[in-house]
Design an enzyme around this catalytic site. Sequence first.
Site, PDB file in Angstrom:
ATOM      1  N   GLU A 130      41.937-158.670  -0.768  1.00 44.30           N
ATOM      2  CA  GLU A 130      41.216-158.198   0.310  1.00 44.30           C
ATOM      3  C   GLU A 130      40.845-159.165   1.463  1.00 44.30           C
ATOM      4  O   GLU A 130      40.264-158.983   2.486  1.00 44.30           O
ATOM      5  CB  GLU A 130      40.146-157.173   0.183  1.00 44.30           C
ATOM      6  CG  GLU A 130      40.430-155.907  -0.529  1.00 44.30           C
ATOM      7  CD  GLU A 130      39.491-155.063  -1.029  1.00 44.30           C
ATOM      8  OE1 GLU A 130      39.694-153.890  -0.793  1.00 44.30           O
ATOM      9  OE2 GLU A 130      38.297-155.553  -1.489  1.00 44.30           O
ATOM     10  N   TRP A 175      41.093-147.121  -6.099  1.00 41.91           N
ATOM     11  CA  TRP A 175      42.301-147.315  -6.999  1.00 41.91           C
ATOM     12  C   TRP A 175      41.495-147.835  -8.370  1.00 41.91           C
ATOM     13  O   TRP A 175      42.448-147.811  -9.311  1.00 41.91           O
ATOM     14  CB  TRP A 175      42.961-148.526  -6.319  1.00 41.91           C
ATOM     15  CG  TRP A 175      42.475-150.001  -6.410  1.00 41.91           C
ATOM     16  CD1 TRP A 175      41.367-150.332  -6.138  1.00 41.91           C
ATOM     17  CD2 TRP A 175      43.185-151.128  -6.977  1.00 41.91           C
ATOM     18  NE1 TRP A 175      41.078-151.754  -6.209  1.00 41.91           N
ATOM     19  CE2 TRP A 175      42.258-152.445  -6.932  1.00 41.91           C
ATOM     20  CE3 TRP A 175      44.462-151.577  -7.657  1.00 41.91           C
ATOM     21  CZ2 TRP A 175      42.546-153.565  -7.166  1.00 41.91           C
ATOM     22  CZ3 TRP A 175      44.684-152.582  -8.061  1.00 41.91           C
ATOM     23  CH2 TRP A 175      43.688-153.627  -7.739  1.00 41.91           C
ATOM     24  N   ASP A 176      40.376-148.260  -8.547  1.00 44.78           N
ATOM     25  CA  ASP A 176      39.506-148.624  -9.695  1.00 44.78           C
ATOM     26  C   ASP A 176      39.853-147.695 -10.620  1.00 44.78           C
ATOM     27  O   ASP A 176      40.090-148.033 -11.883  1.00 44.78           O
ATOM     28  CB  ASP A 176      38.088-148.700  -9.430  1.00 44.78           C
ATOM     29  CG  ASP A 176      37.871-149.812  -8.314  1.00 44.78           C
ATOM     30  OD1 ASP A 176      38.512-149.488  -7.296  1.00 44.78           O
ATOM     31  OD2 ASP A 176      36.743-150.603  -8.473  1.00 44.78           O
ATOM     32  N   LYS A 214      41.090-163.283  -2.942  1.00 45.63           N
ATOM     33  CA  LYS A 214      39.870-163.008  -3.522  1.00 45.63           C
ATOM     34  C   LYS A 214      40.124-162.455  -4.870  1.00 45.63           C
ATOM     35  O   LYS A 214      39.015-162.643  -5.599  1.00 45.63           O
ATOM     36  CB  LYS A 214      39.705-161.318  -2.747  1.00 45.63           C
ATOM     37  CG  LYS A 214      38.496-160.619  -3.424  1.00 45.63           C
ATOM     38  CD  LYS A 214      38.396-159.223  -2.936  1.00 45.63           C
ATOM     39  CE  LYS A 214      37.252-158.496  -3.539  1.00 45.63           C
ATOM     40  NZ  LYS A 214      37.060-157.027  -3.009  1.00 45.63           N
TER      41      LYS A 214
END
Length: 798
Positions: free
Chosen positions: A500, A370-371, A568
Site C-alpha cells: 500500500e 481481503w484479510d 510495505k
Amino acid sequence: MKMWIRSRRLLFAVFFAFGLCLLLFVRQLDSYLFSSDTKGKISEHVRKLKVSTFEKPCLCNEKYTDISSKPTSFQTEKFPDQYCCQPTIGNGFVATVVYSNRVHMNGLYNGRYGGSHRARIPSMAAISFHLPSNMSIKSQSFTLDVEQGVFIRFAETTEFNVTQRIYAHEYLSRLLVNDISVVRNPGATKEDVTLVLTNNTGPTSEDINFKTANSTRPGVGYMFGNTTVSETETSGTLPVHMYWTLVPQNVTLSAPETSHTWTFMTSVSNSSTESASFYDRGQKSVSSGTLFSTHRDLWLHKWSQGRVDLDQDLQLAKAIYGSMYYILSSLPPLRIASKPDHDFTFYGLSPASLASGDMTGNSYKGHVFWDQETWMYPSILIFHPELARRMLESRTIHLDAAAAMAKSNGYDGIKFPWEMAYSGFEVCPIPPYSSNELHINGDIAFATQQYIQLTNDLDFLNHQGGLQLIEGLAKFWASKAVYDSKSDTYSIKDVMGPDEYHQNVTNSVYTNSIAKISLRLPSLAARKLGTVASPKWQEIADKLVIPFDPKRNYHPEFDGYQLGTRIKQADAILLGYPLMVNISETTRRNNLELYDTIDGYHVTDVNGPAMTWSMYVIGWLEEGNFTKAKENLKKSLLNLQQPFKVWTEEATGYGAVNFITGMGGFLQSIVYGYTGFRIKLDALSFGFTLPSTSTEFNITGVTYLGNELDFRLTNSTLMINITSRALTGEELEVEVGDKTFQLKIGEPVSTDNLPGEVRKVKSNNSSRRKMQRKSQDKTRNPFKRRKEELASRYSKGG
C-alpha cells in the site's frame, strides 16, 4: 534618504531570496509528498489515525507470563489491565473482550458508509466478584482454556474456593454465559459466605437507542432498540433485543451449604422472539445441568476435526492453538447436530475479530477486507471446509450490491468493496483504497477456486451463488483490462497491490496474477458442471501482462518499479505462495531475496504486518533454506502478546489488537509451510519438514474430497490415515516417491518422509466403490457415529 533606499532594497533582496528558497522547498516537498512511495505511506498513516485513537504500545510481554504447561491453556496470576493483553470469547454470532463493557454481534453495524462500525452493546456479562472485607485471597489464577472455549478465574482462600467461567455458548449461539461457583473447603467453618458482585456495563450505547421493557420473566431484564444510523440510504437501521439475568449486589453461600453455583446469561438477537427463546433454552439447560457440557463438547469436537500438535516446543504449540482459537471463535459454530433455527447469516471476518470493531481503539471498525480470504481462510479451509463455505457465503449474499457497485463504476459483472460491513457496499473511509485495491476481487476468486478443488462442492456452485460469483468476477476483470493492439497484450491500470505504499500503478504483478486466476476459473467450473465458459476470458488471461525483468530474473512489483524501493509488505513474493504461479526456482528465490534486503537495506518495511514474515517462512522452506525459515518464523511471533496469546498488528505493540489477520498468516506458515500442503487441480500435495525444535508433528482432520485424514511425522517416517469418509466422498490413493498406496478407512499407511500427493483413485468401477463406501460408513466410520451421538444429545437438550 539614500541610506533608507539602500536598506529598503537590501530588505527586498532578502525577502526575495527567502521567497525563492521557500518556493523551491515547497516544490521539493510537493515532489516528496506526492511520489507514489510517500503518498502510500502518508495515506496509510492518515488511515490509521482515522480508524483509531492515539494509543500506547502494547507491553504485555514485559508485564505478564503464561505459567501453564498445557498447549491449550494460557494462565496468569494477575489479570492484565491493558486492553490489548486481554482475551476474548466468541462464537461467531456474539463476542466480547473478557470483563470489557462492550459486546458485539455479527452483522450489527452503525454509521453511514465510511463511518460504519460495529455497534456497541453495553455488556451485561462483564461480572466480577469480590471477597468479603474480612477475607483475603490465598492465591488466584486467570486462565483461557481454548480447548473448551472458556475463560476461568479461580480464587482460593483458607475457607472456600471460587470459580468463575465466562464463555460464548457454542450451541446456544445467542448466549454469553457467566457462572460463579463457591465450594467450601473440607473442615471449614460453617458460616455464610457472601461475594460482592459488580458488572462493568459501561456508558449508555451511542450506537443503539435502547429502551427497557418488562421481560415477563422474574429476575430477567429486557431492552431493545435500533441502531441510530443506517449504513446506506436504503439499508435501514438494525434491530437489537437483549434478555439478561439481573445481577444482584451480592450472592451468599448459606451456612448449611457446601457449594452453590449462580448462572448469569445474556441473550442477544435481531428479534425479541429469538432472543427470548435462546434465553429460555439456556435456563432449561441450567436446570438439567447441561449448559456448560453442551458448549464444551462442541469445542472438543471442533478440535477433533482439525488441529496441529507439536512436541518439545510448548511456546510454538501454544501460538498455534491460540491463533486457531481466536479465528474459530469469530466464526459460526459447526452445523453438526445443530437445529435450523440456530443458524444465522454470517457477515464475515474482520482483522481484529468479532470482539472488536466499534469506535474505540484500532480495530478497522469491524470491516471485512481481503484479510478474510487471503490470511484467515486457508487454514480454516483445510480443516473445516464447512466454515470456509460460510466465509464465501458472506460474499455471495452481497452479489446484488457487488453488481450495483460494478455498474456504478463503469464495469461489467460484480465488484466487491475493499471494505465491507452490513450492506455489501463500500465502507472504506478514505481514498484511494476503494478504487485501487481491486485485487480483493481476485482474492475472493482464488479462495473459491481452492474451495472447489478441495471439496468438489457442486451444490455451492449451483445453488449458493458460486457460479454467479465466479462468472461475475471474470466479467469484471474482462471489462477492467485494457487491450494494446501493438503488443497484443492486456494491461490493468490504476490499481494498488498488497504493497500500500504504491498506488495508481499499472500492471501490479500480484493483481494481474490473481486476475488471471479469476479469468480462468469459469473454465474449471464449466468442466465440473458440464457447461461452457466464455473463451474471451481465457484469451484475456493468456495475454495479461505479468511484469518480469529477464536481466535480474525477478518480478518487478509493477510497471516502472525501481529495484530497492521500499515496500510495505509481502506482494510479489505471493506469486510463489499462495498463488502457485508457474515460475522457476531461480526466479522464486530472487523474488524472496530482492524484496527482503539489498546491501543491508530492508526493502520490505521491518515494521510491516506479521503476515510478510510468514510468507517468507513458506518461501524459504520451499527453497530448502531452513535457517532463514526459522528466522522469519521467530520474527512473525514477535507480534504475539502474553499471557493470552493475543496478537497486535505491529511487533512494536501498536496497531490493531487481537489481530487475527496476523494469526492467520502465522498459521499458514505451519499448516502450509512445514507441511508443504498445496491444494491443486487434481491433488493435495505435501512435503513435510519437521520443525527443528520438535521430534513429532501431528496434523489431525485434514479434509480432502469428503475424506478426513490424519498425518503424523516422526523423524523420517510419515504415517497417513483416513479416519472417515462422507457418503459422497471419493476413494483416495497416495503417491510418495515412486510408490503408490490406496488409502482405506482406519488402515494407516507408513512411508518414508518424502514429498507426495493425495489424489482420487482412478477407477471405472464406480458402483462397486459406492457399495464399499456404504459398508465402510456403517461399520468403520467413527465420525458419522459421533455426529449421530451429538445430534441425539442436542435434540434432547436444546
